[in-house]
Design a protein around this motif. Structure first.
Motif, PDB file in Angstrom:
ATOM      1  N   ASN A  25       0.811  -1.212   0.000  1.00  0.00           N
ATOM      2  CA  ASN A  25       0.000   0.000   0.000  1.00  0.00           C
ATOM      3  C   ASN A  25       0.849   1.270   0.000  1.00  0.00           C
ATOM      4  N   VAL A  26       0.407   2.284  -0.739  1.00  0.00           N
ATOM      5  CA  VAL A  26       1.066   3.587  -0.764  1.00  0.00           C
ATOM      6  C   VAL A  26       0.013   4.676  -0.603  1.00  0.00           C
ATOM      7  N   GLY A  27       0.454   5.841  -0.126  1.00  0.00           N
ATOM      8  CA  GLY A  27      -0.470   6.946   0.094  1.00  0.00           C
ATOM      9  C   GLY A  27       0.029   8.235  -0.514  1.00  0.00           C
ATOM     10  N   ARG A  28      -0.904   9.119  -0.812  1.00  0.00           N
ATOM     11  CA  ARG A  28      -0.605  10.453  -1.316  1.00  0.00           C
ATOM     12  C   ARG A  28      -1.031  11.490  -0.287  1.00  0.00           C
ATOM     13  N   ARG A  29      -0.306  12.583  -0.214  1.00  0.00           N
ATOM     14  CA  ARG A  29      -0.642  13.658   0.715  1.00  0.00           C
ATOM     15  C   ARG A  29      -2.000  14.277   0.369  1.00  0.00           C
ATOM     16  N   THR A  30      -2.835  14.434   1.381  1.00  0.00           N
ATOM     17  CA  THR A  30      -4.117  15.115   1.238  1.00  0.00           C
ATOM     18  C   THR A  30      -4.287  16.049   2.426  1.00  0.00           C
ATOM     19  N   PRO A  31      -5.046  17.130   2.291  1.00  0.00           N
ATOM     20  CA  PRO A  31      -5.287  18.025   3.430  1.00  0.00           C
ATOM     21  C   PRO A  31      -5.958  17.270   4.570  1.00  0.00           C
ATOM     22  N   GLN A  32      -5.645  17.673   5.811  1.00  0.00           N
ATOM     23  CA  GLN A  32      -6.251  17.000   6.953  1.00  0.00           C
ATOM     24  C   GLN A  32      -6.589  18.026   8.046  1.00  0.00           C
ATOM     25  N   PRO A  33      -7.709  17.814   8.762  1.00  0.00           N
ATOM     26  CA  PRO A  33      -8.156  18.756   9.783  1.00  0.00           C
ATOM     27  C   PRO A  33      -7.826  18.344  11.214  1.00  0.00           C
ATOM     28  N   TYR A  34      -7.044  17.249  11.383  1.00  0.00           N
ATOM     29  CA  TYR A  34      -6.931  16.656  12.701  1.00  0.00           C
ATOM     30  C   TYR A  34      -5.870  17.301  13.580  1.00  0.00           C
ATOM     31  N   THR A  35      -4.775  17.803  12.990  1.00  0.00           N
ATOM     32  CA  THR A  35      -3.670  18.375  13.761  1.00  0.00           C
ATOM     33  C   THR A  35      -3.182  19.638  13.068  1.00  0.00           C
ATOM     34  N   SER A  36      -2.091  20.201  13.594  1.00  0.00           N
ATOM     35  CA  SER A  36      -1.527  21.403  12.995  1.00  0.00           C
ATOM     36  C   SER A  36      -0.774  21.112  11.694  1.00  0.00           C
ATOM     37  N   ALA A  37      -0.495  19.854  11.426  1.00  0.00           N
ATOM     38  CA  ALA A  37       0.149  19.504  10.157  1.00  0.00           C
ATOM     39  C   ALA A  37      -0.808  19.777   9.000  1.00  0.00           C
ATOM     40  N   ASP A  38      -0.255  20.209   7.878  1.00  0.00           N
ATOM     41  CA  ASP A  38      -1.089  20.588   6.734  1.00  0.00           C
ATOM     42  C   ASP A  38      -1.710  19.389   6.025  1.00  0.00           C
ATOM     43  N   ALA A  39      -1.023  18.253   6.061  1.00  0.00           N
ATOM     44  CA  ALA A  39      -1.460  17.136   5.223  1.00  0.00           C
ATOM     45  C   ALA A  39      -1.229  15.811   5.932  1.00  0.00           C
ATOM     46  N   THR A  40      -1.831  14.781   5.376  1.00  0.00           N
ATOM     47  CA  THR A  40      -1.606  13.419   5.834  1.00  0.00           C
ATOM     48  C   THR A  40      -1.595  12.499   4.624  1.00  0.00           C
ATOM     49  N   ALA A  41      -0.884  11.380   4.753  1.00  0.00           N
ATOM     50  CA  ALA A  41      -0.919  10.334   3.730  1.00  0.00           C
ATOM     51  C   ALA A  41      -1.275   9.006   4.384  1.00  0.00           C
ATOM     52  N   ILE A  42      -2.064   9.073   5.472  1.00  0.00           N
ATOM     53  CA  ILE A  42      -2.371   7.873   6.249  1.00  0.00           C
ATOM     54  C   ILE A  42      -3.278   6.909   5.492  1.00  0.00           C
ATOM     55  N   ASP A  43      -4.126   7.428   4.619  1.00  0.00           N
ATOM     56  CA  ASP A  43      -5.065   6.555   3.904  1.00  0.00           C
ATOM     57  C   ASP A  43      -4.375   5.968   2.682  1.00  0.00           C
ATOM     58  N   LYS A  44      -3.868   4.764   2.829  1.00  0.00           N
ATOM     59  CA  LYS A  44      -3.068   4.152   1.767  1.00  0.00           C
ATOM     60  C   LYS A  44      -3.900   3.151   0.973  1.00  0.00           C
ATOM     61  N   HIS A  45      -3.525   2.978  -0.298  1.00  0.00           N
ATOM     62  CA  HIS A  45      -4.287   2.117  -1.204  1.00  0.00           C
ATOM     63  C   HIS A  45      -3.352   1.122  -1.885  1.00  0.00           C
ATOM     64  N   ALA A  46      -3.925  -0.008  -2.238  1.00  0.00           N
ATOM     65  CA  ALA A  46      -3.138  -1.130  -2.738  1.00  0.00           C
ATOM     66  C   ALA A  46      -2.522  -0.839  -4.099  1.00  0.00           C
ATOM     67  N   THR A  47      -1.317  -1.363  -4.265  1.00  0.00           N
ATOM     68  CA  THR A  47      -0.637  -1.367  -5.550  1.00  0.00           C
ATOM     69  C   THR A  47       0.004  -2.738  -5.706  1.00  0.00           C
ATOM     70  N   ALA A  48       0.435  -3.070  -6.906  1.00  0.00           N
ATOM     71  CA  ALA A  48       0.927  -4.431  -7.152  1.00  0.00           C
ATOM     72  C   ALA A  48       2.253  -4.701  -6.457  1.00  0.00           C
ATOM     73  N   SER A  49       3.159  -3.722  -6.507  1.00  0.00           N
ATOM     74  CA  SER A  49       4.481  -3.907  -5.918  1.00  0.00           C
ATOM     75  C   SER A  49       5.115  -2.553  -5.665  1.00  0.00           C
ATOM     76  N   VAL A  50       6.155  -2.544  -4.833  1.00  0.00           N
ATOM     77  CA  VAL A  50       6.879  -1.306  -4.532  1.00  0.00           C
ATOM     78  C   VAL A  50       8.372  -1.587  -4.435  1.00  0.00           C
ATOM     79  N   GLU A  51       9.140  -0.549  -4.634  1.00  0.00           N
ATOM     80  CA  GLU A  51      10.561  -0.570  -4.329  1.00  0.00           C
ATOM     81  C   GLU A  51      10.757   0.057  -2.951  1.00  0.00           C
TER      82      GLU A  51
END
Length: 235
Positions: A25-51
């Motif tokens: 699984n990999v994630g992309r940065r998206t805006p998030q309202p939970y903390t002072s950080a501007d973004a999160t990539a916690i929501d990750k989605h499946a891919t076939a393989s990674v390096e």
């Protein structure tokens, strides 16, 4: 008596073990309202393989150890000791029963959804050979407000902490490719400091902290932090 499904139960695994990658699984940065950080990539989605590769230090390095995976809050995530995050599918199913809804692979922010490996009792320094890569178990996940906001479950940080089913952060000792379906071959070191013990040390248990410090098997940065904790709290 310890409950059979408690993470404090004796570890039933043999000296070495074998599991499998059920999702990469990999994630992309998206805006998030939970903390002072501007973004999160916690929501990750499946891919076939990674390096995977060693991303270097947390500050000034490459971020994630997974090529194509992004880090939303580089102050607290990524870097060598948190290069790759793995979470057991069995533990996600355990949580799904308790919160009353399905949990998708990648929903906990894990890069590797695995099965057949007890990450709770993974030993610090365990070697995981997956695909052409070699990874090393380093530290447990500490739940944060971003994780709690993402899950949208009341008391999530407290519940996750009490359960102790933290998953495993791994460093990359040999870069390579990991593919869905790959076997996970585990080689265990000759000590008894598992991620649950380290997690309890991180979350205020001084007896656990002493055990970890005395064993001296964690990364030098982690060891120094725990020694400092003992000095300040125990005198």
């Amino acid at each position: 008596m310890v409950s059979p499904d408690s993470p404090d139960s004796p570890d039933p695994r043999p000296a070495d073990a074998t599991g499998r990658v059920v999702s990469v699984n990999v994630g992309r940065r998206t805006p998030q309202p939970y903390t002072s950080a501007d973004a999160t990539a916690i929501d990750k989605h499946a891919t076939a393989s990674v390096e995977v590769r060693d991303p270097g230090p947390k500050h000034g390095g490459l971020g994630s150890g997974v090529v194509g995976d992004e880090i939303g809050d580089p102050r607290h995530h990524g870097g060598r000791l948190q290069a790759v995050y793995a979470y057991p599918r069995e533990d996600q199913l355990w949580w799904a029963e308790r919160i009353g809804r399905p949990i998708a692979a990648g929903e906990f922010g894990e890069n590797l959804t695995i099965e057949g490996i007890d990450a709770t009792h993974a030993l610090v320094g365990e070697v995981w050979r997956i695909g052409t890569a070699v990874l090393r178990v380093e530290v447990p996940r500490i739940p944060c407000r971003t994780f709690a906001g993402h899950m949208d479950e009341r008391g999530w940080v407290k519940r996750f902490t009490e359960a102790g089913r933290t998953g495993a952060y791994l460093s990359v000792t040999v870069p390579g490719r990991i593919t869905t379906g790959d076997v996970v071959d585990v080689e265990r070191p000759d000590h008894d400091i598992d991620l649950l013990t380290l997690f309890r040390a991180f979350t205020g248990d001084l007896d656990a902290t002493r055990r970890v410090v005395e064993a001296n098997v964690v990364d030098a940065e982690v060891q120094a932090d725990l020694v400092d904790t003992l000095r300040r709290r125990a005198g």
